[in-house]
Design a protein around this motif. Structure first.
Motif, PDB file in Angstrom:
ATOM      1  N   THR A   1      -3.234  -4.998  10.886  1.00 40.62           N
ATOM      2  CA  THR A   1      -2.580  -3.775  11.348  1.00 40.62           C
ATOM      3  C   THR A   1      -1.820  -3.098  10.217  1.00 40.62           C
ATOM      4  OG1 THR A   1      -2.355  -4.731  13.551  1.00 40.62           O
ATOM      5  CG2 THR A   1      -0.958  -2.836  13.037  1.00 40.62           C
TER       6      THR A   1
ATOM      7  N   THR B   1      -2.697   0.540   8.733  1.00 41.62           N
ATOM      8  CA  THR B   1      -1.675   1.586   8.790  1.00 41.62           C
ATOM      9  C   THR B   1      -1.452   2.213   7.425  1.00 41.62           C
ATOM     10  OG1 THR B   1      -0.589   0.443  10.615  1.00 41.62           O
ATOM     11  CG2 THR B   1       0.708   2.084   9.430  1.00 41.62           C
TER      12      THR B   1
ATOM     13  N   SER C   1      -2.401   6.018   6.472  1.00 41.31           N
ATOM     14  CA  SER C   1      -1.329   6.886   5.972  1.00 41.31           C
ATOM     15  C   SER C   1      -1.697   7.497   4.635  1.00 41.31           C
ATOM     16  CB  SER C   1      -0.031   6.091   5.823  1.00 41.31           C
ATOM     17  OG  SER C   1       0.357   5.551   7.044  1.00 41.31           O
TER      18      SER C   1
END
Length: 82
Positions: free
Chosen positions: A13, A17, A21
């Motif tokens: 995760t 992420t 981003s």
């Protein structure tokens, strides 16, 4: 949940992420210089180093890099036998 699976899910995760981003931030800038250029250069450098360590240096790349060197550096490089 098994602690190993939980740890794997957390790491996956976090990586997803950060990756998402990065792509979202860089999509807004396009080819214009931005604050994230050092990160991009580091990623490209690591990619180049990894490819070079696996496949070995390419002759065409070495010749192209030698053309980029300023004349004084090129002369020093040739005198040193490289």
């Amino acid at each position: 949940m098994d602690p190993r699976i939980d740890k794997l899910v957390r790491r996956t995760t976090m990586v997803a992420t950060v990756t998402a981003s990065y792509f979202l931030l860089t999509a807004d800038y396009g080819t214009e210089p931005s604050v994230l250029d050092p990160i991009k250069n580091a990623i490209l450098s690591a990619e180049h180093s990894l490819k070079e360590s696996i496949f070995g240096p390419k002759k065409g790349v070495q010749e192209h890099e030698a053309e980029k060197l300023p004349p004084s550096s090129l002369e020093k490089h040739q005198k040193s036998g490289g």
